[in-house]
Design an enzyme around this catalytic site. Structure first.
Site, short mmCIF file in Angstrom:
data_model
loop_
_atom_site.label_atom_id
_atom_site.label_comp_id
_atom_site.label_asym_id
_atom_site.label_seq_id
_atom_site.Cartn_x
_atom_site.Cartn_y
_atom_site.Cartn_z
N ASP A 170 0.92 -1.16 0.05
CA ASP A 170 0.02 0.13 -0.12
C ASP A 170 0.85 1.30 -0.07
O ASP A 170 0.42 2.35 -0.48
CB ASP A 170 -0.78 -0.14 1.24
CG ASP A 170 -1.84 -1.10 1.24
OD1 ASP A 170 -2.48 -1.48 0.17
OD2 ASP A 170 -2.60 -1.21 2.04
N CYS A 171 2.07 1.22 0.80
CA CYS A 171 2.89 2.35 0.77
C CYS A 171 3.93 2.33 -0.61
O CYS A 171 4.58 3.47 -0.59
CB CYS A 171 3.54 2.52 2.25
SG CYS A 171 4.28 1.00 2.81
#
Length: 403
Positions: A141-142
């Protein structure tokens, strides 16, 4: 006689008397240890030899969108990416596993013909040359980016420093081949029937032969590293100070080693050279210089040691075992004569280190000190002197027995 701070004060005022270690040995031969110790403030030592346990840490900076790199190639040579998202470590002996092209004698040829490795990539980055980067990422996600390709150079990356697990062997071996076929080794080709002998240490001018008990060198010692300023970071891997020693305290075989660190952006590609050993693989030639402060007469006495007073073991590589038979010890004076005697026969001997460039490293370091641009440091801790050398097979046998 002196303290490091007193010597540094003389260096800052350009009044320090500096000798290369060869110049010091000649002075002692013409005078005496006591007289020379009163005259000289610093002794500059140097070597230029293969140091394959060398590598570079690189921080690329984050991309947009960000990538968490887990596989990476620099000019087709794999770099280790199991660190932070864009931190890499490339080792000098990493081998290119990517097909590409490169320039050889002015022509583009398959990169496999160049025998390119991590040492060549490090040299080129130091020289300011562009390097192709290809990376694969772990999508999170990051870090949503899955892949990235670009061209990097010394001035387009953040941190770029050498961090070398093992440099500056205090002594090493002489390789020969008593078998019936050529052998291609980390010492280069060894020809059958004792046709040649190869040694890698430059002998009496090598830094750690002149500080045999590591009384001057320690963690935090400032050094010449690859044409820039570096430091001793720790003991080196395979550090073995308990090696048997002669009465003059020099070891009879591989002994102490050091781990070194330095900013590669300040280095000079003259002193960091990628190289290739036929049928063995890539490596790197590295220039390292170590200054010794003359704190007392004993420093000069140790640095007065000559090639005829230090020895190395002659090891037969034709026996493919960890412990190989030896043909005894030979002095570095014999090795540098170009001929040694093994079981009554004369064998040609040649150095893997460059004696001429080793001398030049010491001269450059001497010039830095005389110009007042290089001062000495007090070590913050000593290098251990009690490390044993543990072979892996003994542990495996013990585990098998215990289980």
């Amino acid at each position: 006689m002196r303290t490091i701070e007193e010597i540094n004060d003389k260096i800052r005022h350009k009044k320090a008397v500096v000798c290369t270690v060869e110049e010091l040995k000649d002075r002692v031969a013409e005078s005496s240890v006591a007289k020379v110790a009163k005259q000289v403030d610093v002794i500059a030592t140097g070597t230029f030899e293969p140091m394959e346990s060398t590598g570079a840490t690189i921080n690329l900076g984050h991309t947009d969108p960000p990538i968490k790199i887990r596989q990476c190639w620099l000019d087709g040579v794999p770099a280790y990416a199991g660190l932070g998202a864009v931190d890499l470590y490339i080792g000098a002996t990493a081998m290119a596993d990517d097909v590409g092209t490169g320039e050889v004698d002015g022509e583009l040829r398959p990169r496999s013909a160049i025998q390119r490795g991590g040492g060549h990539v490090i040299e080129d980055l130091i020289a300011g040359k562009p390097i192709q980067l290809r990376a694969r990422g772990q999508v999170t996600d990051c870090y949503p980016r899955a892949s990235f390709e670009t061209t990097i150079a010394r001035d387009t990356i953040n941190q770029f420093y050498l961090f070398n697990p093992r440099n500056l062997y205090q002594n090493f071996i002489v390789g020969v081949n008593g078998g019936d076929r050529p052998l291609f080794t980390y010492l280069g080709p060894l020809y059958p029937q004792l046709a040649n002998a190869v040694y890698s240490n430059p002998g009496e001018i090598s830094p750690l032969f002149n500080d045999p008990d590591l009384e001057l060198v320690g963690i935090g010692t400032r050094i010449f590293l690859g044409g820039g300023i570096g430091y001793v970071a720790w003991e080196g891997t395979q550090h073995f100070p308990l090696q048997k020693r002669l009465p003059n305290r020099t070891p009879i075989g591989p002994a102490a080693t050091l781990s070194l660190i330095g900013d590669a952006k300040q280095m000079d590609a003259r002193w960091v050279r990628g190289c290739y050993f036929q049928n063995y693989g890539p490596s790197l030639m590295l220039g390292v210089g170590v200054p010794f402060p003359v704190l007392q007469e004993a420093v000069v006495e140790r640095c007065a040691v000559r090639d005829k007073e230090i020895v190395a073991p002659v090891v037969d590589f034709s026996i493919p075992r960890r412990v190989r038979p030896t043909f005894g010890l030979v002095s570095y004076a014999q090795l540098k004569s170009g001929r040694i005697t093994i079981e009554g026969r004369t064998v040609r001997a040649a150095p893997l280190a460059s004696i001429a460039l080793s001398r030049q490293v010491a001269k450059e370091l001497k010039g830095w000190i005389e110009a007042g641009t290089f001062t000495l440091t007090e070590p913050v801790a000593s290098i251990p002197r009690d490390r044993a050398f543990l072979p892996q097979d003994s542990w495996g046998a013990q585990i098998t027995l215990d289980s």
